[in-house]
Design a protein around this motif. Structure first.
Motif, PDB file in Angstrom:
ATOM      1  N   MET A   1      62.379-100.762  10.323  1.00  0.00           N
ATOM      2  CA  MET A   1      61.133-100.679  11.076  1.00  0.00           C
ATOM      3  C   MET A   1      59.947-100.671  10.119  1.00  0.00           C
ATOM      4  SD  MET A   1      60.151 -98.051  14.079  1.00  0.00           S
ATOM      5  CE  MET A   1      58.537 -97.310  13.946  1.00  0.00           C
ATOM      6  N   ALA A   2      58.843-101.279  10.509  1.00  0.00           N
ATOM      7  CA  ALA A   2      57.644-101.349   9.684  1.00  0.00           C
ATOM      8  C   ALA A   2      57.146 -99.942   9.376  1.00  0.00           C
ATOM      9  CB  ALA A   2      56.570-102.143  10.414  1.00  0.00           C
ATOM     10  N   SER A   3      56.593 -99.777   8.190  1.00  0.00           N
ATOM     11  CA  SER A   3      56.105 -98.463   7.776  1.00  0.00           C
ATOM     12  C   SER A   3      55.088 -97.925   8.772  1.00  0.00           C
ATOM     13  CB  SER A   3      55.507 -98.550   6.376  1.00  0.00           C
ATOM     14  OG  SER A   3      54.609 -99.650   6.296  1.00  0.00           O
ATOM     15  N   SER A   4      54.063 -98.706   9.023  1.00  0.00           N
ATOM     16  CA  SER A   4      53.085 -98.329  10.030  1.00  0.00           C
ATOM     17  C   SER A   4      52.418 -99.600  10.528  1.00  0.00           C
ATOM     18  CB  SER A   4      52.042 -97.382   9.442  1.00  0.00           C
ATOM     19  OG  SER A   4      51.078 -97.075  10.425  1.00  0.00           O
ATOM     20  N   ALA A   5      52.157 -99.621  11.794  1.00  0.00           N
ATOM     21  CA  ALA A   5      51.526-100.792  12.385  1.00  0.00           C
ATOM     22  C   ALA A   5      50.026-100.539  12.503  1.00  0.00           C
ATOM     23  CB  ALA A   5      52.129-101.054  13.759  1.00  0.00           C
ATOM     24  N   LEU A   6      49.276-101.620  12.497  1.00  0.00           N
ATOM     25  CA  LEU A   6      47.857-101.546  12.789  1.00  0.00           C
ATOM     26  C   LEU A   6      47.691-102.045  14.216  1.00  0.00           C
ATOM     27  CD1 LEU A   6      44.878-101.164  12.014  1.00  0.00           C
ATOM     28  CD2 LEU A   6      44.917-103.475  11.062  1.00  0.00           C
ATOM     29  N   PHE A   7      47.022-101.238  15.033  1.00  0.00           N
ATOM     30  CA  PHE A   7      46.830-101.556  16.445  1.00  0.00           C
ATOM     31  C   PHE A   7      45.339-101.745  16.672  1.00  0.00           C
ATOM     32  CE2 PHE A   7      46.176 -99.626  20.797  1.00  0.00           C
ATOM     33  CZ  PHE A   7      46.726-100.676  21.516  1.00  0.00           C
ATOM     34  N   LEU A   8      44.935-102.990  16.917  1.00  0.00           N
ATOM     35  CA  LEU A   8      43.528-103.277  17.177  1.00  0.00           C
ATOM     36  C   LEU A   8      43.333-103.361  18.677  1.00  0.00           C
ATOM     37  CD1 LEU A   8      44.245-105.098  14.380  1.00  0.00           C
ATOM     38  CD2 LEU A   8      41.783-105.246  14.515  1.00  0.00           C
ATOM     39  N   GLU A   9      42.398-102.562  19.168  1.00  0.00           N
ATOM     40  CA  GLU A   9      42.214-102.487  20.617  1.00  0.00           C
ATOM     41  C   GLU A   9      40.757-102.347  20.997  1.00  0.00           C
ATOM     42  OE1 GLU A   9      43.053 -98.921  22.695  1.00  0.00           O
ATOM     43  OE2 GLU A   9      42.681 -97.651  20.970  1.00  0.00           O
ATOM     44  N   TYR A  10      40.487-102.663  22.238  1.00  0.00           N
ATOM     45  CA  TYR A  10      39.225-102.348  22.885  1.00  0.00           C
ATOM     46  C   TYR A  10      39.597-101.281  23.906  1.00  0.00           C
ATOM     47  CZ  TYR A  10      34.779-102.942  25.307  1.00  0.00           C
ATOM     48  OH  TYR A  10      33.544-102.724  25.866  1.00  0.00           O
ATOM     49  N   PRO A  11      39.180-100.017  23.682  1.00  0.00           N
ATOM     50  CA  PRO A  11      39.690 -98.905  24.511  1.00  0.00           C
ATOM     51  C   PRO A  11      39.528 -99.073  26.024  1.00  0.00           C
ATOM     52  CG  PRO A  11      38.530 -98.062  22.605  1.00  0.00           C
ATOM     53  CD  PRO A  11      38.300 -99.556  22.609  1.00  0.00           C
ATOM     54  N   LYS A  12      38.531 -99.825  26.476  1.00  0.00           N
ATOM     55  CA  LYS A  12      38.331 -99.989  27.925  1.00  0.00           C
ATOM     56  C   LYS A  12      39.268-101.038  28.516  1.00  0.00           C
ATOM     57  CE  LYS A  12      33.481 -98.636  28.208  1.00  0.00           C
ATOM     58  NZ  LYS A  12      32.486 -98.974  27.177  1.00  0.00           N
ATOM     59  N   CYS A  13      39.959-101.780  27.671  1.00  0.00           N
ATOM     60  CA  CYS A  13      40.832-102.862  28.122  1.00  0.00           C
ATOM     61  C   CYS A  13      42.141-102.280  28.670  1.00  0.00           C
ATOM     62  CB  CYS A  13      41.074-103.796  26.924  1.00  0.00           C
ATOM     63  SG  CYS A  13      42.561-104.780  26.993  1.00  0.00           S
ATOM     64  N   SER A  14      42.482-102.624  29.911  1.00  0.00           N
ATOM     65  CA  SER A  14      43.678-102.041  30.541  1.00  0.00           C
ATOM     66  C   SER A  14      44.963-102.483  29.841  1.00  0.00           C
ATOM     67  CB  SER A  14      43.722-102.391  32.028  1.00  0.00           C
ATOM     68  OG  SER A  14      43.762-103.795  32.185  1.00  0.00           O
ATOM     69  N   THR A  15      45.004-103.718  29.349  1.00  0.00           N
ATOM     70  CA  THR A  15      46.190-104.178  28.629  1.00  0.00           C
ATOM     71  C   THR A  15      46.346-103.397  27.321  1.00  0.00           C
ATOM     72  OG1 THR A  15      45.838-106.373  29.558  1.00  0.00           O
ATOM     73  CG2 THR A  15      47.379-106.220  27.726  1.00  0.00           C
ATOM     74  N   CYS A  16      45.228-103.095  26.665  1.00  0.00           N
ATOM     75  CA  CYS A  16      45.271-102.298  25.437  1.00  0.00           C
ATOM     76  C   CYS A  16      45.805-100.896  25.731  1.00  0.00           C
ATOM     77  CB  CYS A  16      43.885-102.202  24.801  1.00  0.00           C
ATOM     78  SG  CYS A  16      43.235-103.776  24.220  1.00  0.00           S
ATOM     79  N   GLN A  17      45.355-100.324  26.844  1.00  0.00           N
ATOM     80  CA  GLN A  17      45.825 -98.986  27.230  1.00  0.00           C
ATOM     81  C   GLN A  17      47.336 -99.006  27.488  1.00  0.00           C
ATOM     82  OE1 GLN A  17      43.300 -98.164  30.597  1.00  0.00           O
ATOM     83  NE2 GLN A  17      41.465 -97.952  29.315  1.00  0.00           N
ATOM     84  N   LYS A  18      47.795-100.059  28.139  1.00  0.00           N
ATOM     85  CA  LYS A  18      49.220-100.206  28.434  1.00  0.00           C
ATOM     86  C   LYS A  18      50.018-100.345  27.131  1.00  0.00           C
ATOM     87  CE  LYS A  18      51.733-103.707  30.747  1.00  0.00           C
ATOM     88  NZ  LYS A  18      51.675-104.869  31.624  1.00  0.00           N
ATOM     89  N   ALA A  19      49.488-101.137  26.202  1.00  0.00           N
ATOM     90  CA  ALA A  19      50.166-101.355  24.918  1.00  0.00           C
ATOM     91  C   ALA A  19      50.232-100.061  24.111  1.00  0.00           C
ATOM     92  CB  ALA A  19      49.432-102.435  24.126  1.00  0.00           C
ATOM     93  N   LYS A  20      49.154 -99.299  24.137  1.00  0.00           N
ATOM     94  CA  LYS A  20      49.110 -98.034  23.393  1.00  0.00           C
ATOM     95  C   LYS A  20      50.143 -97.057  23.958  1.00  0.00           C
ATOM     96  CE  LYS A  20      45.614 -95.101  21.437  1.00  0.00           C
ATOM     97  NZ  LYS A  20      44.171 -94.945  21.303  1.00  0.00           N
ATOM     98  N   LYS A  21      50.229 -97.013  25.280  1.00  0.00           N
ATOM     99  CA  LYS A  21      51.210 -96.150  25.942  1.00  0.00           C
ATOM    100  C   LYS A  21      52.625 -96.583  25.529  1.00  0.00           C
ATOM    101  CE  LYS A  21      52.366 -94.502  30.597  1.00  0.00           C
ATOM    102  NZ  LYS A  21      53.337 -95.137  31.452  1.00  0.00           N
ATOM    103  N   TRP A  22      52.847 -97.897  25.473  1.00  0.00           N
ATOM    104  CA  TRP A  22      54.147 -98.432  25.078  1.00  0.00           C
ATOM    105  C   TRP A  22      54.479 -98.019  23.638  1.00  0.00           C
ATOM    106  CZ3 TRP A  22      56.202-101.636  21.392  1.00  0.00           C
ATOM    107  CH2 TRP A  22      57.474-102.159  21.640  1.00  0.00           C
ATOM    108  N   LEU A  23      53.505 -98.129  22.735  1.00  0.00           N
ATOM    109  CA  LEU A  23      53.715 -97.719  21.340  1.00  0.00           C
ATOM    110  C   LEU A  23      54.090 -96.246  21.265  1.00  0.00           C
ATOM    111  CD1 LEU A  23      50.699 -99.499  19.571  1.00  0.00           C
ATOM    112  CD2 LEU A  23      53.126-100.033  19.249  1.00  0.00           C
ATOM    113  N   ASP A  24      53.349 -95.414  22.007  1.00  0.00           N
ATOM    114  CA  ASP A  24      53.611 -93.973  22.015  1.00  0.00           C
ATOM    115  C   ASP A  24      54.999 -93.666  22.576  1.00  0.00           C
ATOM    116  OD1 ASP A  24      51.128 -93.492  20.883  1.00  0.00           O
ATOM    117  OD2 ASP A  24      50.154 -93.091  22.806  1.00  0.00           O
TER     118      ASP A  24
END
Length: 121
Positions: A1-24
């Motif tokens: 697994m990668a050491s750490s990923a970089l997650f670029l997001e626009y916090p108001k974007c619903s797809t970004c929120q979904k992706a962040k939840k998935w990462l968590d």
């Protein structure tokens, strides 16, 4: 697994929120970056584009208002890759989000299968 990923997001974007939840939910270690306040540079975009193996057009937020207002669908084909990277670097709203960057992969947009593969989860 990668050491750490970089997650670029626009916090108001619903797809970004979904992706962040998935990462968590998958216990992925990542650093978070606001794509508008800390816009990717042309050099970063060039490097990520090369690492992704994808056409540069995939890095554009083609459904975004700014993309449509600038009529980029008509202009991109006439621009060099350097010009396109430079344009993407001018405004984070032009960049497809969320954007996942690991040591081995770069994935614009959120598709669970592609992210799972890139992260080895």
């Amino acid at each position: 697994m990668a050491s750490s990923a970089l997650f670029l997001e626009y916090p108001k974007c619903s797809t970004c929120q979904k992706a962040k939840k998935w990462l968590d939910e998958h216990g992925v270690a990542y650093s978070d970056r606001h794509i508008v306040e800390d816009n990717p540079t042309a050099d970063e975009l060039r490097a990520w584009h090369e690492r992704s193996g994808l056409p540069l057009k995939r890095f554009f937020n083609t459904s975004g208002m700014l993309y449509r207002e600038m009529e980029l669908s008509k202009k991109l084909s006439a621009m060099s890759e350097a010009q396109q990277c430079g344009l993407l670097a001018t405004n984070g709203m032009l960049v497809k989000r969320p954007l996942l960057v690991t040591d081995a992969a770069v994935v614009p947009g959120f598709k669970e299968a592609a992210w799972a593969e890139a992260l080895g989860v």
